[in-house]
Design a protein around this motif. Structure first.
Motif, PDB file in Angstrom:
ATOM      1  N   PHE A 147      21.662 -26.772  75.091  1.00  0.00           N
ATOM      2  CA  PHE A 147      21.636 -26.319  76.488  1.00  0.00           C
ATOM      3  C   PHE A 147      23.056 -26.033  76.970  1.00  0.00           C
ATOM      4  O   PHE A 147      23.309 -25.044  77.670  1.00  0.00           O
ATOM      5  N   SER A 148      23.991 -26.890  76.583  1.00  0.00           N
ATOM      6  CA  SER A 148      25.392 -26.702  76.958  1.00  0.00           C
ATOM      7  C   SER A 148      25.960 -25.421  76.352  1.00  0.00           C
ATOM      8  O   SER A 148      26.712 -24.688  77.002  1.00  0.00           O
ATOM      9  N   GLN A 149      25.591 -25.138  75.123  1.00  0.00           N
ATOM     10  CA  GLN A 149      26.075 -23.924  74.464  1.00  0.00           C
ATOM     11  C   GLN A 149      25.529 -22.662  75.120  1.00  0.00           C
ATOM     12  O   GLN A 149      26.181 -21.616  75.130  1.00  0.00           O
ATOM     13  N   MET A 150      24.338 -22.769  75.689  1.00  0.00           N
ATOM     14  CA  MET A 150      23.686 -21.611  76.303  1.00  0.00           C
ATOM     15  C   MET A 150      24.110 -21.384  77.754  1.00  0.00           C
ATOM     16  O   MET A 150      23.841 -20.324  78.317  1.00  0.00           O
ATOM     17  N   HIS A 151      24.752 -22.384  78.375  1.00  0.00           N
ATOM     18  CA  HIS A 151      25.148 -22.278  79.783  1.00  0.00           C
ATOM     19  C   HIS A 151      26.649 -22.543  79.884  1.00  0.00           C
ATOM     20  O   HIS A 151      27.093 -23.682  79.721  1.00  0.00           O
ATOM     21  N   LYS A 152      27.400 -21.513  80.165  1.00  0.00           N
ATOM     22  CA  LYS A 152      28.861 -21.629  80.138  1.00  0.00           C
ATOM     23  C   LYS A 152      29.409 -22.589  81.190  1.00  0.00           C
ATOM     24  O   LYS A 152      30.514 -23.122  81.033  1.00  0.00           O
ATOM     25  N   ASN A 153      28.667 -22.821  82.266  1.00  0.00           N
ATOM     26  CA  ASN A 153      29.145 -23.717  83.318  1.00  0.00           C
ATOM     27  C   ASN A 153      28.651 -25.152  83.157  1.00  0.00           C
ATOM     28  O   ASN A 153      28.908 -25.996  84.016  1.00  0.00           O
ATOM     29  N   TYR A 154      27.933 -25.403  82.062  1.00  0.00           N
ATOM     30  CA  TYR A 154      27.405 -26.751  81.829  1.00  0.00           C
ATOM     31  C   TYR A 154      28.222 -27.414  80.727  1.00  0.00           C
ATOM     32  O   TYR A 154      28.247 -26.945  79.585  1.00  0.00           O
TER      33      TYR A 154
END
Length: 320
Positions: A253-260
């Protein structure tokens, strides 16, 4: 635990339907259905509650179920029943405080929550009662807050459910023998959390420190699903394999969301306490293990202290 939960547990234990209880209590099936759903709660000293207790005790006696005498049932139901006029007045005051604290109008809140403005106005005036005021108030606060600017940071005691695939969550729920009704409730809560997270990530960053346990550590303190925000009143535990699988999903999920952004918390201070921070606005300290408790901190100095908290803090054994 709410009145509806106590009533539903008695009905499950006795194996009776709303019609069965209606026949024994003299109440209508519609009234019992509203009690079961939480749309209505009888007053503690009312005839309706007394008749409910008599009906449940009568069914239990017929089925030779022990420890379900009328007085015990009445006491258990009374503890979760409402006092005359107290609950709706408390809701009115809390709702009015929420609107003033957030500096938002009823019409704006109605638009954000997809509610009828006149319905919210009646709640504010004490003319209407919600079946789940805790959840409504929390959801209203979080949905409005998600649209405001500011970095979010969290020190987690469990993994955020919005990063897990539905298939994994359903498996955990089934393994814990969660009823179909509660499965739906939990999945709706997770969908709401995903919606909030996507809204925040569209304009700001989220930083989360997560606990990474060894198999031995996990065996000593099994991790529960993060459901404090849903006010779910039972602990639901992962297996170690499910926990590791969810952890990998969180990383994806972190890899897919640059702001996470996520980082491993190598010195977890708490087993069942998590801290959520909206920098410059508030901090929330939540107890994940049931019963759920949330402390919202808005005082500038106290909030700043939470924003600058330094780990590790050693938690006493009695609180783990």
């Amino acid at each position: 635990m709410e009145f509806k939960d106590v009533l539903n547990r008695y009905m499950e234990r006795t194996g009776c339907s709303a019609r069965d209880l209606a026949e024994r209590s003299g109440l209508s099936t519609a009234t019992i259905s509203r009690y079961r759903s939480g749309d209505r709660v009888p007053e503690a000293d009312s005839r309706q509650l007394e008749n409910l207790a008599k009906g449940i005790a009568a069914i239990a006696a017929e089925k030779k179920i022990r420890e379900m005498e009328e007085e015990a049932v009445r006491q258990a139901l009374s503890e979760q029943a409402q006092g005359p006029g107290i609950e709706i007045e408390k809701l009115r005051l809390n709702f009015d405080t929420l609107l003033k604290t957030l500096s938002v109008s009823v019409s704006d809140l109605a638009r954000f929550l997809s509610y009828d403005p006149s319905y919210l106005s009646r709640i504010r005036k004490g003319q209407r009662k919600l079946s789940d005021p805790q959840k409504f108030t929390a959801d209203a606060f979080l949905k409005l807050d998600a649209k405001t600017e500011g970095t979010r940071r969290s020190i987690l005691s469990s993994l955020p459910l919005y990063t897990a695939d539905d298939a994994l969550v359903f498996q955990v729920l089934r393994d814990n023998r969660v009823s179909e009704k509660n499965q739906i409730r939990i999945m709706e809560h997770i969908a709401f959390q995903r919606e909030l997270t996507e809204e925040i990530l569209s304009h700001d960053s989220i930083f989360e420190a997560y606990p990474n346990f060894s198999k031995d550590e996990f065996a000593q303190y099994p991790m529960t699903l993060s459901l404090a925000g849903a006010f779910y009143e039972e602990d639901i535990v992962y297996t170690y394999e499910q926990y590791r699988e969810h952890l990998e999903m969180m990383k994806r999920f972190s890899q897919m969301h640059k702001n996470y952004h996520i980082e491993e918390n190598k010195s977890p201070a708490f087993r069942h306490i998590q801290i959520l921070i909206h920098e410059g606005s508030w901090a929330i300290v939540s107890k994940e293990k049931t019963p759920a408790i949330h402390f919202v901190i808005r005082h500038p100095k106290m909030r700043e202290a939470m924003e600058n908290i330094t780990m590790p803090i050693v938690e006493g054994e009695e609180y783990k």
